[in-house]
Design a protein around this motif. Sequence first.
Motif, short mmCIF file in Angstrom:
data_model
loop_
_atom_site.label_atom_id
_atom_site.label_comp_id
_atom_site.label_asym_id
_atom_site.label_seq_id
_atom_site.Cartn_x
_atom_site.Cartn_y
_atom_site.Cartn_z
N LYS A 187 15.94 -11.03 3.28
CA LYS A 187 14.90 -11.92 3.78
C LYS A 187 14.19 -11.35 5.01
CE LYS A 187 14.38 -16.90 3.70
NZ LYS A 187 15.10 -18.19 3.68
N ILE A 188 14.93 -10.59 5.81
CA ILE A 188 14.32 -10.05 7.03
C ILE A 188 13.16 -9.11 6.70
CG2 ILE A 188 15.92 -8.08 7.18
CD1 ILE A 188 15.83 -8.47 10.25
N LEU A 189 13.23 -8.45 5.55
CA LEU A 189 12.17 -7.52 5.17
C LEU A 189 10.93 -8.24 4.60
CD1 LEU A 189 14.22 -4.66 3.48
CD2 LEU A 189 13.35 -4.77 5.81
N LEU A 190 11.09 -9.54 4.34
CA LEU A 190 9.97 -10.31 3.79
C LEU A 190 9.17 -11.03 4.87
CD1 LEU A 190 11.87 -11.90 0.77
CD2 LEU A 190 10.42 -9.86 0.74
N GLN A 191 9.61 -10.93 6.12
CA GLN A 191 8.95 -11.64 7.21
C GLN A 191 7.59 -11.03 7.53
OE1 GLN A 191 10.48 -14.47 8.38
NE2 GLN A 191 11.94 -13.94 6.77
N PRO A 192 6.69 -11.82 8.12
CA PRO A 192 5.42 -11.27 8.59
C PRO A 192 5.66 -10.11 9.55
CG PRO A 192 5.39 -13.66 8.69
CD PRO A 192 6.80 -13.27 8.35
N GLY A 193 4.93 -9.05 9.36
CA GLY A 193 5.11 -7.86 10.19
C GLY A 193 6.08 -6.86 9.59
N GLU A 194 6.84 -7.28 8.58
CA GLU A 194 7.71 -6.37 7.85
C GLU A 194 7.03 -6.04 6.51
OE1 GLU A 194 10.34 -5.05 9.17
OE2 GLU A 194 10.39 -6.30 10.98
N LEU A 195 7.81 -5.73 5.49
CA LEU A 195 7.20 -5.37 4.20
C LEU A 195 6.47 -6.56 3.59
CD1 LEU A 195 10.06 -3.20 2.65
CD2 LEU A 195 7.90 -2.40 3.66
N GLY A 196 7.04 -7.75 3.76
CA GLY A 196 6.40 -8.95 3.25
C GLY A 196 6.61 -9.14 1.76
N CYS A 197 6.28 -10.34 1.31
CA CYS A 197 6.37 -10.66 -0.12
C CYS A 197 5.06 -10.21 -0.76
CB CYS A 197 6.59 -12.16 -0.32
SG CYS A 197 6.84 -12.64 -2.05
N ALA A 198 4.99 -8.94 -1.10
CA ALA A 198 3.76 -8.34 -1.60
C ALA A 198 4.06 -7.44 -2.79
CB ALA A 198 3.07 -7.54 -0.50
N ALA A 199 3.07 -7.27 -3.66
CA ALA A 199 3.27 -6.45 -4.86
C ALA A 199 3.68 -5.03 -4.48
CB ALA A 199 1.99 -6.44 -5.69
N GLY A 200 3.13 -4.50 -3.39
CA GLY A 200 3.49 -3.16 -2.97
C GLY A 200 4.94 -3.04 -2.55
N THR A 201 5.51 -4.14 -2.05
CA THR A 201 6.92 -4.12 -1.65
C THR A 201 7.81 -3.82 -2.85
OG1 THR A 201 6.51 -5.71 0.13
CG2 THR A 201 8.78 -5.50 -0.64
N ALA A 202 7.44 -4.35 -4.01
CA ALA A 202 8.26 -4.14 -5.21
C ALA A 202 8.33 -2.67 -5.60
CB ALA A 202 7.70 -4.97 -6.37
N LEU A 203 7.36 -1.88 -5.19
CA LEU A 203 7.35 -0.46 -5.56
C LEU A 203 7.86 0.45 -4.46
CD1 LEU A 203 3.96 -0.18 -7.52
CD2 LEU A 203 6.29 -0.53 -8.39
N GLN A 204 8.40 -0.14 -3.40
CA GLN A 204 8.98 0.68 -2.34
C GLN A 204 10.25 1.39 -2.85
OE1 GLN A 204 7.98 1.22 0.96
NE2 GLN A 204 6.08 0.22 0.32
N PRO A 205 10.56 2.56 -2.30
CA PRO A 205 11.82 3.22 -2.67
C PRO A 205 13.01 2.30 -2.39
CG PRO A 205 10.42 4.70 -1.40
CD PRO A 205 9.75 3.35 -1.35
N VAL A 206 14.04 2.43 -3.20
CA VAL A 206 15.20 1.55 -3.09
C VAL A 206 15.78 1.54 -1.69
CG1 VAL A 206 17.56 1.13 -3.92
CG2 VAL A 206 15.75 1.77 -5.54
N ASP A 207 15.83 2.71 -1.04
CA ASP A 207 16.44 2.77 0.29
C ASP A 207 15.62 2.02 1.34
OD1 ASP A 207 14.35 4.56 0.33
OD2 ASP A 207 15.43 6.12 1.42
N GLN A 208 14.35 1.72 1.03
CA GLN A 208 13.51 0.96 1.95
C GLN A 208 13.69 -0.54 1.79
OE1 GLN A 208 11.48 2.43 4.38
NE2 GLN A 208 12.64 4.22 3.69
N LEU A 209 14.42 -0.94 0.75
CA LEU A 209 14.61 -2.36 0.48
C LEU A 209 16.01 -2.84 0.85
CD1 LEU A 209 12.76 -2.61 -2.95
CD2 LEU A 209 11.87 -3.06 -0.67
N ARG A 210 16.75 -2.03 1.56
CA ARG A 210 18.08 -2.44 2.03
C ARG A 210 17.95 -3.08 3.40
NH1 ARG A 210 19.70 3.06 0.35
NH2 ARG A 210 20.51 2.93 -1.79
N SER A 211 18.91 -3.96 3.72
CA SER A 211 18.90 -4.61 5.03
C SER A 211 19.04 -3.57 6.13
CB SER A 211 20.04 -5.62 5.13
OG SER A 211 20.11 -6.15 6.43
N PRO A 212 18.23 -3.69 7.20
CA PRO A 212 18.35 -2.73 8.30
C PRO A 212 19.59 -2.94 9.15
CG PRO A 212 16.74 -4.43 8.84
CD PRO A 212 17.16 -4.68 7.43
N HIS A 213 20.32 -4.01 8.91
CA HIS A 213 21.51 -4.31 9.74
C HIS A 213 22.79 -4.10 8.94
CE1 HIS A 213 18.71 -5.88 12.62
NE2 HIS A 213 18.27 -6.79 11.74
#
Length: 213
Positions: A187-213
Amino acid sequence: MIDDYARWADTDTEKSTVVELIGYEPYPGAIHGEPVGALQFRATIQPTPNDGPHVACFESQFDFWGVATEEPGEWSDDTAVARDIACPPDAKRIPPPVDTRLVDVVPDGAEALVVEVLTNAPSAASADDIVAEIVKRMPQPTGEREVAFDPEATVVDGDIGFAMGDEDDCLLVKRDVHGVQVLQVPKILLQPGELGCAAGTALQPVDQLRSPH
Protein backbone atom coordinates in the motif's frame (compact mmCIF):
# COMPACT_ATOMS: atom_id res chain seq x y z
CA MET A 1 -15.92 19.00 6.03
CA ILE A 2 -18.23 20.37 8.74
CA ASP A 3 -20.99 18.36 7.05
CA ASP A 4 -18.98 15.19 7.80
CA TYR A 5 -18.58 16.21 11.44
CA ALA A 6 -22.33 16.86 11.65
CA ARG A 7 -23.07 13.38 10.30
CA TRP A 8 -20.61 11.76 12.70
CA ALA A 9 -22.05 13.72 15.62
CA ASP A 10 -25.57 12.65 14.67
CA THR A 11 -24.50 9.00 14.54
CA ASP A 12 -22.73 9.25 17.91
CA THR A 13 -25.71 10.91 19.63
CA GLU A 14 -28.69 9.34 17.85
CA LYS A 15 -29.46 7.07 20.82
CA SER A 16 -28.58 9.64 23.46
CA THR A 17 -31.28 11.22 25.62
CA VAL A 18 -28.76 13.73 26.96
CA VAL A 19 -26.96 15.35 24.00
CA GLU A 20 -28.62 16.39 20.74
CA LEU A 21 -27.25 18.03 17.61
CA ILE A 22 -29.31 21.21 17.12
CA GLY A 23 -27.33 23.10 14.47
CA TYR A 24 -24.25 23.34 12.29
CA GLU A 25 -22.53 26.23 10.58
CA PRO A 26 -19.91 26.04 7.82
CA TYR A 27 -17.17 28.67 7.58
CA PRO A 28 -16.85 29.36 3.83
CA GLY A 29 -13.34 30.20 2.69
CA ALA A 30 -11.58 28.58 5.66
CA ILE A 31 -8.00 27.62 4.83
CA HIS A 32 -6.09 24.56 6.01
CA GLY A 33 -5.42 24.83 9.72
CA GLU A 34 -8.37 27.12 10.43
CA PRO A 35 -11.76 26.01 11.81
CA VAL A 36 -14.01 24.83 8.98
CA GLY A 37 -17.25 25.27 10.90
CA ALA A 38 -19.10 24.74 14.14
CA LEU A 39 -21.66 22.38 15.61
CA GLN A 40 -24.27 23.36 18.18
CA PHE A 41 -25.58 20.93 20.78
CA ARG A 42 -28.21 20.88 23.51
CA ALA A 43 -27.61 18.91 26.69
CA THR A 44 -30.46 17.93 29.01
CA ILE A 45 -29.52 16.62 32.44
CA GLN A 46 -31.74 15.67 35.38
CA PRO A 47 -29.41 15.53 38.42
CA THR A 48 -31.92 13.68 40.66
CA PRO A 49 -35.41 12.27 40.17
CA ASN A 50 -36.77 15.13 42.30
CA ASP A 51 -35.12 17.88 40.28
CA GLY A 52 -36.40 19.32 37.06
CA PRO A 53 -34.25 18.87 33.94
CA HIS A 54 -31.34 21.26 33.43
CA VAL A 55 -30.91 22.33 29.82
CA ALA A 56 -27.78 23.95 28.41
CA CYS A 57 -26.49 24.57 24.90
CA PHE A 58 -22.93 24.75 23.66
CA GLU A 59 -20.97 25.12 20.46
CA SER A 60 -17.76 23.46 19.32
CA GLN A 61 -15.61 24.49 16.39
CA PHE A 62 -13.89 21.92 14.20
CA ASP A 63 -10.81 21.96 12.01
CA PHE A 64 -9.08 19.31 9.90
CA TRP A 65 -7.93 17.39 13.00
CA GLY A 66 -11.12 17.55 15.06
CA VAL A 67 -12.34 19.92 17.77
CA ALA A 68 -10.52 23.23 17.30
CA THR A 69 -9.04 24.97 20.34
CA GLU A 70 -6.76 28.00 20.62
CA GLU A 71 -4.02 25.71 21.85
CA PRO A 72 -4.04 22.64 19.56
CA GLY A 73 -4.68 19.45 21.48
CA GLU A 74 -6.01 21.19 24.63
CA TRP A 75 -9.02 18.88 24.72
CA SER A 76 -8.92 18.36 28.49
CA ASP A 77 -10.17 21.94 29.03
CA ASP A 78 -13.95 21.81 28.75
CA THR A 79 -14.28 25.56 28.15
CA ALA A 80 -11.81 25.33 25.25
CA VAL A 81 -13.63 22.41 23.67
CA ALA A 82 -17.17 23.74 24.08
CA ARG A 83 -18.40 27.33 24.34
CA ASP A 84 -21.66 28.01 26.19
CA ILE A 85 -24.36 29.57 24.02
CA ALA A 86 -27.95 30.62 24.63
CA CYS A 87 -30.37 27.88 23.71
CA PRO A 88 -32.55 28.97 20.78
CA PRO A 89 -36.23 28.88 21.78
CA ASP A 90 -36.99 26.50 18.93
CA ALA A 91 -33.96 24.26 19.52
CA LYS A 92 -34.58 20.65 18.62
CA ARG A 93 -32.65 17.69 17.27
CA ILE A 94 -31.97 18.20 13.57
CA PRO A 95 -31.02 15.72 10.87
CA PRO A 96 -27.47 16.11 9.53
CA PRO A 97 -26.90 17.26 5.94
CA VAL A 98 -27.46 14.51 3.40
CA ASP A 99 -24.26 13.16 1.88
CA THR A 100 -24.68 13.27 -1.90
CA ARG A 101 -21.05 12.61 -2.81
CA LEU A 102 -20.35 9.68 -5.10
CA VAL A 103 -18.24 6.85 -3.70
CA ASP A 104 -15.67 5.41 -6.12
CA VAL A 105 -15.20 1.65 -5.78
CA VAL A 106 -13.70 -1.33 -7.56
CA PRO A 107 -16.92 -3.32 -8.14
CA ASP A 108 -17.24 -6.99 -7.28
CA GLY A 109 -16.41 -8.98 -10.39
CA ALA A 110 -14.10 -6.32 -11.84
CA GLU A 111 -10.96 -8.40 -11.32
CA ALA A 112 -12.35 -11.43 -13.15
CA LEU A 113 -13.52 -9.20 -16.00
CA VAL A 114 -10.13 -7.52 -16.39
CA VAL A 115 -8.31 -10.84 -16.36
CA GLU A 116 -10.65 -12.14 -19.07
CA VAL A 117 -10.30 -9.04 -21.25
CA LEU A 118 -6.51 -8.95 -20.98
CA THR A 119 -6.27 -12.68 -21.63
CA ASN A 120 -8.32 -12.42 -24.80
CA ALA A 121 -7.05 -9.06 -26.07
CA PRO A 122 -5.41 -9.36 -29.52
CA SER A 123 -1.75 -8.43 -29.75
CA ALA A 124 -2.66 -5.31 -31.73
CA ALA A 125 -5.15 -4.04 -29.13
CA SER A 126 -4.56 -0.47 -28.01
CA ALA A 127 -4.95 0.88 -24.49
CA ASP A 128 -8.16 2.63 -25.62
CA ASP A 129 -9.53 -0.64 -27.01
CA ILE A 130 -8.92 -2.41 -23.70
CA VAL A 131 -10.45 0.35 -21.58
CA ALA A 132 -13.50 0.57 -23.86
CA GLU A 133 -14.14 -3.16 -23.59
CA ILE A 134 -13.80 -3.13 -19.82
CA VAL A 135 -16.02 -0.07 -19.37
CA LYS A 136 -18.69 -1.64 -21.60
CA ARG A 137 -18.81 -4.78 -19.47
CA MET A 138 -17.98 -3.38 -16.03
CA PRO A 139 -20.21 -4.79 -13.26
CA GLN A 140 -22.41 -2.13 -11.67
CA PRO A 141 -21.69 -1.32 -8.02
CA THR A 142 -24.55 -2.08 -5.67
CA GLY A 143 -23.80 0.19 -2.71
CA GLU A 144 -25.47 3.53 -2.04
CA ARG A 145 -23.95 6.30 -4.19
CA GLU A 146 -21.27 3.92 -5.47
CA VAL A 147 -19.75 4.31 -8.93
CA ALA A 148 -16.90 2.41 -10.53
CA PHE A 149 -13.46 3.99 -10.65
CA ASP A 150 -12.36 5.04 -14.12
CA PRO A 151 -10.04 2.31 -15.46
CA GLU A 152 -6.83 3.01 -17.32
CA ALA A 153 -4.50 0.91 -19.44
CA THR A 154 -1.15 1.26 -21.14
CA VAL A 155 0.55 -0.85 -23.79
CA VAL A 156 4.36 -0.90 -23.91
CA ASP A 157 6.21 -3.17 -26.34
CA GLY A 158 3.26 -5.54 -26.41
CA ASP A 159 2.90 -5.71 -22.61
CA ILE A 160 -0.37 -4.44 -21.12
CA GLY A 161 -0.67 -2.66 -17.80
CA PHE A 162 -4.05 -2.00 -16.21
CA ALA A 163 -5.09 -0.04 -13.13
CA MET A 164 -8.32 0.88 -11.43
CA GLY A 165 -8.79 2.46 -8.02
CA ASP A 166 -6.79 4.53 -5.57
CA GLU A 167 -4.28 4.02 -2.78
CA ASP A 168 -6.91 2.38 -0.57
CA ASP A 169 -8.48 0.05 -3.11
CA CYS A 170 -6.36 -0.65 -6.17
CA LEU A 171 -6.70 -3.30 -8.87
CA LEU A 172 -3.45 -3.76 -10.82
CA VAL A 173 -3.18 -6.33 -13.61
CA LYS A 174 -0.58 -6.91 -16.28
CA ARG A 175 -0.14 -9.13 -19.30
CA ASP A 176 3.35 -9.99 -20.51
CA VAL A 177 5.17 -13.01 -21.91
CA HIS A 178 4.37 -14.89 -18.70
CA GLY A 179 0.61 -14.40 -19.08
CA VAL A 180 -1.91 -12.36 -17.10
CA GLN A 181 -1.13 -11.60 -13.48
CA VAL A 182 -3.08 -9.77 -10.77
CA LEU A 183 -0.50 -7.83 -8.77
CA GLN A 184 -0.43 -7.38 -5.01
CA VAL A 185 1.51 -4.18 -4.41
CA PRO A 186 2.36 -2.82 -0.92
CA LYS A 187 0.00 0.00 0.00
CA ILE A 188 2.86 2.38 0.70
CA LEU A 189 3.82 2.27 -2.98
CA LEU A 190 0.29 3.27 -4.01
CA GLN A 191 0.30 6.54 -2.06
CA PRO A 192 0.40 9.95 -3.77
CA GLY A 193 3.99 10.79 -4.56
CA GLU A 194 4.93 7.12 -4.88
CA LEU A 195 4.18 4.83 -7.83
CA GLY A 196 0.45 5.24 -7.32
CA CYS A 197 -2.45 3.17 -8.58
CA ALA A 198 -1.62 3.67 -12.24
CA ALA A 199 -1.41 1.50 -15.35
CA GLY A 200 2.32 2.19 -15.56
CA THR A 201 2.80 0.80 -12.06
CA ALA A 202 1.62 -2.60 -13.27
CA LEU A 203 4.51 -2.72 -15.75
CA GLN A 204 7.22 -1.81 -13.25
CA PRO A 205 9.97 -4.40 -12.71
CA VAL A 206 9.10 -6.86 -9.94
CA ASP A 207 11.85 -5.57 -7.67
CA GLN A 208 10.28 -2.10 -7.82
CA LEU A 209 6.99 -3.43 -6.46
CA ARG A 210 8.36 -4.80 -3.19
CA SER A 211 7.87 -3.00 0.11
CA PRO A 212 10.75 -0.62 0.83
CA HIS A 213 10.68 -1.64 4.52
